[in-house]
Design an enzyme around this catalytic site. Sequence first.
Site, mmCIF file in Angstrom:
data_model
loop_
_atom_site.group_PDB
_atom_site.id
_atom_site.type_symbol
_atom_site.label_atom_id
_atom_site.label_comp_id
_atom_site.label_asym_id
_atom_site.label_seq_id
_atom_site.Cartn_x
_atom_site.Cartn_y
_atom_site.Cartn_z
ATOM 1 N N ILE A 196 23.330 -1.190 75.592
ATOM 2 C CA ILE A 196 21.947 -1.416 76.035
ATOM 3 C C ILE A 196 21.968 -1.950 77.349
ATOM 4 O O ILE A 196 22.945 -2.973 77.677
ATOM 5 C CB ILE A 196 21.376 -2.307 74.916
ATOM 6 C CG1 ILE A 196 21.208 -1.731 73.602
ATOM 7 C CG2 ILE A 196 19.947 -2.846 75.471
ATOM 8 C CD1 ILE A 196 20.473 -2.441 72.566
ATOM 9 N N ASN A 213 18.474 9.648 79.482
ATOM 10 C CA ASN A 213 19.200 9.301 78.242
ATOM 11 C C ASN A 213 18.769 10.380 77.301
ATOM 12 O O ASN A 213 17.881 11.234 77.281
ATOM 13 C CB ASN A 213 18.914 8.034 77.484
ATOM 14 C CG ASN A 213 19.683 7.665 76.270
ATOM 15 O OD1 ASN A 213 20.984 7.923 76.319
ATOM 16 N ND2 ASN A 213 19.018 7.428 75.311
ATOM 17 N N HIS A 232 18.792 10.972 73.082
ATOM 18 C CA HIS A 232 19.070 10.000 71.978
ATOM 19 C C HIS A 232 18.812 10.866 70.746
ATOM 20 O O HIS A 232 17.923 11.886 70.454
ATOM 21 C CB HIS A 232 17.723 8.927 71.802
ATOM 22 C CG HIS A 232 17.724 8.097 70.690
ATOM 23 N ND1 HIS A 232 18.465 7.090 70.533
ATOM 24 C CD2 HIS A 232 17.136 8.228 69.483
ATOM 25 C CE1 HIS A 232 18.208 6.671 69.073
ATOM 26 N NE2 HIS A 232 17.323 7.316 68.644
ATOM 27 N N ASP A 236 14.826 3.234 73.966
ATOM 28 C CA ASP A 236 14.511 4.693 73.552
ATOM 29 C C ASP A 236 13.116 4.897 73.509
ATOM 30 O O ASP A 236 12.564 5.435 72.650
ATOM 31 C CB ASP A 236 14.924 4.890 72.228
ATOM 32 C CG ASP A 236 16.625 4.865 72.209
ATOM 33 O OD1 ASP A 236 17.065 5.317 73.038
ATOM 34 O OD2 ASP A 236 17.470 4.436 71.087
HETATM 35 N N1 NHR Z 1 18.868 0.659 77.738
HETATM 36 C C1 NHR Z 1 17.781 0.528 77.889
HETATM 37 N N2 NHR Z 1 17.094 -0.627 78.600
HETATM 38 N N3 NHR Z 1 16.929 1.523 77.532
HETATM 39 C C2 NHR Z 1 17.171 2.614 76.918
HETATM 40 O O1 NHR Z 1 16.358 3.616 76.288
HETATM 41 C C3 NHR Z 1 18.471 2.769 76.453
HETATM 42 C C4 NHR Z 1 19.570 1.839 77.069
HETATM 43 C C5 NHR Z 1 20.732 1.669 76.913
HETATM 44 C C6 NHR Z 1 21.254 2.923 76.099
HETATM 45 C C7 NHR Z 1 21.233 4.823 74.779
HETATM 46 C C8 NHR Z 1 20.781 4.549 73.345
HETATM 47 C C9 NHR Z 1 20.346 5.520 72.544
HETATM 48 O O2 NHR Z 1 20.055 6.774 72.849
HETATM 49 C C10 NHR Z 1 20.751 3.959 75.738
HETATM 50 C C11 NHR Z 1 19.012 3.914 75.664
HETATM 51 C C12 NHR Z 1 23.249 1.889 72.328
HETATM 52 C C13 NHR Z 1 22.348 0.963 71.615
HETATM 53 C C14 NHR Z 1 23.113 -0.274 71.086
HETATM 54 O O3 NHR Z 1 22.567 -1.010 70.330
HETATM 55 C C15 NHR Z 1 21.159 1.457 71.112
HETATM 56 C C16 NHR Z 1 20.839 2.441 71.811
HETATM 57 C C17 NHR Z 1 21.476 3.311 72.787
HETATM 58 C C18 NHR Z 1 22.754 2.776 73.049
HETATM 59 N N4 NHR Z 1 24.158 -0.697 71.632
HETATM 60 C C19 NHR Z 1 24.986 -1.947 70.977
HETATM 61 C C20 NHR Z 1 24.745 -3.067 72.151
HETATM 62 O O4 NHR Z 1 24.927 -4.280 71.521
HETATM 63 C C21 NHR Z 1 26.404 -1.678 71.031
HETATM 64 C C22 NHR Z 1 26.822 -0.632 69.991
HETATM 65 C C23 NHR Z 1 28.343 -0.142 70.340
HETATM 66 O O5 NHR Z 1 29.144 -0.722 71.270
HETATM 67 O O6 NHR Z 1 28.651 0.788 69.710
HETATM 68 O O7 NHR Z 1 24.702 -2.793 73.305
HETATM 69 O O8 NHR Z 1 20.401 5.406 71.073
HETATM 70 C C1 GAR Z 2 25.103 12.406 71.027
HETATM 71 O O1 GAR Z 2 24.852 12.446 69.687
HETATM 72 C C2 GAR Z 2 24.329 11.288 71.596
HETATM 73 O O2 GAR Z 2 23.000 11.964 71.194
HETATM 74 C C3 GAR Z 2 24.387 10.034 70.818
HETATM 75 O O3 GAR Z 2 25.794 10.044 70.871
HETATM 76 C C4 GAR Z 2 26.402 11.296 70.433
HETATM 77 C C5 GAR Z 2 27.624 11.221 71.822
HETATM 78 O O4 GAR Z 2 28.289 12.441 71.972
HETATM 79 N N1 GAR Z 2 23.848 9.034 71.370
HETATM 80 C C6 GAR Z 2 23.726 7.892 70.951
HETATM 81 O O5 GAR Z 2 23.781 7.747 69.674
HETATM 82 C C7 GAR Z 2 23.250 6.966 71.832
HETATM 83 N N2 GAR Z 2 22.974 5.613 71.126
HETATM 84 P P1 GAR Z 2 29.257 12.981 73.048
HETATM 85 O O6 GAR Z 2 29.878 11.657 73.679
HETATM 86 O O7 GAR Z 2 29.901 14.057 72.708
HETATM 87 O O8 GAR Z 2 28.007 13.602 74.219
#
Ligand code: NHR
Ligand code: GAR
Length: 221
Positions: free
Chosen positions: A105, A120, A122, A158
């Site tokens: 995040i 992004n 999602h 998101d």
């Molecule tokens: N940041 C913002 N400000 N806004 C968005 O819309 C974002 C973002 C960062 C990443 C991708 C995302 C997704 O598509 C994304 C969108 C990670 C988490 C999360 O909870 C949630 C959503 C997304 C990516 N990450 C944990 C954290 O504490 C760690 C999880 C891990 O390392 O496996 O950052 O869903």
């Molecule tokens: C994809 O399904 C993407 O949408 C998702 O992780 C996968 C990554 O695959 N993203 C998230 O869940 C973000 N929170 P990739 O590394 O092979 O593109």
Amino acid sequence: MPAARRLGTLRGPMKRIVILISGRGSNMQAIVQRCAEQSWPARVVAVIANRPEAEGLAFARERGIATAVVDHRAQASREAFDAALAGAIDGFTPDLVVLAGFMRILGAAFVQRYAGRLLNIHPSLLPAFPGLHTHRRALAAGCKLVGATVHFVTAELDHGPIVMQSAVPVLPGDDEGALAERVLATEHVIYPQAVRWFVQDRLVIESGLVRQLDGASQVLM
Ligand code: NHR
Ligand code: GAR
């Protein structure tokens, strides 16, 4: 720096793309491949991961694309990580930053820095199921349709303006893995399409909604 890079007029329409990954990087690969095959006015100039073990880095290296790692575990705070990541990104002077399976995040200051040029993907039909474990939650909710969403990134996780969505059915017997695979196949279509529109200057954000200037369909189903 070569003169052609310093002089804006000679730089031409080639947009510079930086892609951020955390793991496999299959969406990154799809974008790199479509960019080359379809001769987009763009170049993927770097792939940056927050994990040194991210599998996608090898693909980028093989292709001669610059790579970098900004390990979040080596940073004292989220703010420090965001600043280190922004430093690495800015070294490549991107026009567009693409999150492709990027799992950290990002804070409001980072998002503001790249406002309007940060995308992004999602793996859900937003605004349903923001955050993690989307396929598990969709199955638990009894969803009959699931999908993926390409959106501009805003500070609220998101919730940014939606560029394109795909939808696929949930089939009897599906588990999390089967669903993830069916949705991922559509991600590899809609993410390159959305990035292509961006680098062609075919997207505008109006009152928080994304319009494709040619009236092309923003849906895959
Ligand atoms: N940041 C913002 N400000 N806004 C968005 O819309 C974002 C973002 C960062 C990443 C991708 C995302 C997704 O598509 C994304 C969108 C990670 C988490 C999360 O909870 C949630 C959503 C997304 C990516 N990450 C944990 C954290 O504490 C760690 C999880 C891990 O390392 O496996 O950052 O869903
Ligand atoms: C994809 O399904 C993407 O949408 C998702 O992780 C996968 C990554 O695959 N993203 C998230 O869940 C973000 N929170 P990739 O590394 O092979 O593109």
